[in-house]
Design an enzyme around this catalytic site. Structure first.
Site, short mmCIF file in Angstrom:
data_model
loop_
_atom_site.label_atom_id
_atom_site.label_comp_id
_atom_site.label_asym_id
_atom_site.label_seq_id
_atom_site.Cartn_x
_atom_site.Cartn_y
_atom_site.Cartn_z
CD GLU A 19 49.01 56.09 44.02
OE1 GLU A 19 49.68 56.75 43.18
OE2 GLU A 19 49.54 55.28 44.78
CB SER B 220 54.15 56.69 44.21
OG SER B 220 53.21 56.72 45.25
CD GLU C 280 48.61 58.42 58.83
OE1 GLU C 280 48.44 58.88 57.68
OE2 GLU C 280 49.45 58.87 59.62
CG ASP D 179 49.61 60.42 50.52
OD1 ASP D 179 49.45 60.77 51.70
OD2 ASP D 179 49.65 59.24 50.17
CB ALA E 60 60.52 55.84 53.46
N GLY E 61 57.01 55.41 53.20
CA GLY E 61 55.75 55.98 53.68
C GLY E 61 55.74 57.50 53.60
C1 GLA Z 1 48.41 56.48 52.22
C2 GLA Z 1 47.35 56.98 51.24
C3 GLA Z 1 46.59 58.18 51.81
C4 GLA Z 1 46.09 57.91 53.22
C5 GLA Z 1 47.20 57.32 54.08
C6 GLA Z 1 46.70 56.90 55.43
O1 GLA Z 1 49.42 57.44 52.36
O2 GLA Z 1 47.96 57.35 50.03
O3 GLA Z 1 45.54 58.51 50.95
O4 GLA Z 1 44.97 57.08 53.20
O5 GLA Z 1 47.83 56.21 53.48
O6 GLA Z 1 46.32 58.00 56.17
#
Ligand code: GLA
Length: 390
Positions: free
Chosen positions: A168, A136, A41, A180, A131-132
């Site tokens: 983005e 998007s 992360e 992502d 929700a992470g």
């Molecule tokens: C978001 C960002 C990613 C990454 C994560 C953390 O999802 O879009 O690029 O930095 O946070 O790991």
């Protein structure tokens, strides 16, 4: 296993709905998944390692090119007002709501020298918002895949990753990395995507939970977050400061053994931010190794250590994520951590099949006892990346 049949049925329904709305059949339907990050992360923008996978939930877009420069956008859920724009008048900061994701991609394609005609688009997504799970990016990757094909641009997956990142960063205004999009565009059924964010090289690592008697639970805490807010950017700035002070191009270049020297060069907070990135990179490498040699039942301690590092060193967790993680662990999960950018969103809990219900019940009860909104809890399996739906 992903089930392609229901997904195709949903795409065909979307095509019918498109025709009923816009008066002509779409030129095709393209889908791109959300993602769960297994581990790694905030390492992506430090040119480090990540291990996400594409999930079954996806954004589907039915698209038909037009003869003029008008773009008409409609979504089947949420805000269902038709959005109209002109491809000739796109600029960062001028578009609001969900339209900034598809129009950001159009703008980024134009910046890349690709001419994009007008089009009609109908969006249908079952990636939960906020929700992470990269709702998007799922939209951006579906639109990029569609327009890449329809305009004949011929961009590779790696190029589309950078293009959607540009959308983005510069159009949507979130200073995020490449994890992502890489999961959404390059994911594969039954595999996690081991990505080296320095050169975009990918190795697909088998991650099959059910075969190991496990499920991966996602616990959506319902705490909404936005990476266009300050928390994400300030972590990124701290990492850049740390790299500069340590005289390296990126924190990727710092080894765990170098941390001893780092403490003398950095203020206490920056040191802890750096320590998270350096140890997290190492945990990704260890997780890949454990998955390849011993299997998913043995990665629990690495997930736990990752969460502790995000909670204590990087400080991107929140009470709801900690409650989800701690409760899941106490009631049977063999490893748990928050996933994604932090400050809300979801946690994941790797759980033996026989303990799944117990974990679900315990987490739901803990949230109720704390007076919190009921979390949404569901399982995910690694699924295929973005593609046209036949
Ligand atoms: C978001 C960002 C990613 C990454 C994560 C953390 O999802 O879009 O690029 O930095 O946070 O790991």
């Amino acid at each position: 296993m992903t089930s392609t049949a229901p997904s195709n049925a949903r795409a065909h329904e979307l095509a019918d709905r498109f025709e009923a709305t816009f008066g002509a059949a779409p030129h095709g339907v393209w889908a791109a998944p959300g993602r769960v990050n297994l581990i790694g992360e905030h390492t992506d923008y430090n040119e480090g390692f990540v291990l996400p996978f594409a999930i079954d939930n996806r954004a589907r877009t039915a698209v038909r090119l037009r003869d003029d420069s008008t773009v008409r956008l409609l979504s089947t859920s949420g805000d269902q007002r038709l959005v109209e724009a002109a491809t000739t008048a796109l600029a960062p900061g001028t578009v609001t709501r969900w339209a900034k994701y598809p129009l950001g991609v159009v703008w980024a394609l134009q910046q890349h020298g690709i001419e994009v005609p007008g089009f009609d688009l109908l969006l249908d997504s079952d990636v939960p918002l906020g929700a992470g799970l990269s709702s998007s990016h799922a939209i951006e990757c579906a639109v990029a895949t569609a327009l890449n094909e329809l305009t004949g641009a011929g961009l590779s997956a790696e190029e589309m990753v950078l293009l959607t990142q540009h959308a983005e960063n510069a159009f949507v205004g979130a200073p995020t990395g490449i994890m992502d999009q890489s999961a959404s565009l390059r994911g594969a059924t039954g595999h996690a995507v081991f990505l080296d964010c320095r050169d975009q090289s990918v190795e697909l690592v088998p991650f099959q939970t059910l075969e190991a008697g496990l499920v991966l639970l996602v616990i959506d805490t319902k705490v909404e977050h936005s990476h266009a807010d300050g928390g994400y950017a300030s972590r990124r700035a701290a990492c850049e400061l740390g790299a500069e002070r340590m005289g390296v191009k990126a924190l990727r270049d710092v080894a765990v053994a170098d941390l001893q020297n780092a403490s003398g060069l950095l203020d206490a907070t920056t040191f802890r931010r750096v320590r998270h990135i350096v140890t997290e990179n190492d945990r990704v490498l260890q997780t890949v190794d454990v998955l390849q040699t011993r299997g998913p039942a043995h990665i629990g301690p690495l997930l736990d250590a990752s969460h502790a590092s995000m909670r204590d060193d990087f400080e991107i967790s929140c009470p709801e994520l900690d409650l989800a993680v701690d409760t899941a662990r106490i009631h049977g999960a063999i490893g748990a951590r928050m996933t994604g950018g932090g400050f809300g969103g979801s946690a994941i809990a790797l759980t033996p099949v026989q303990d799944e219900q117990q974990v679900r019940d315990a987490v739901t009860r803990a949230f109720a006892d704390a007076g919190l909104t009921r979390p949404d809890i569901f399982t995910v399996t690694p699924s295929a990346g973005a593609a046209r739906i036949p």
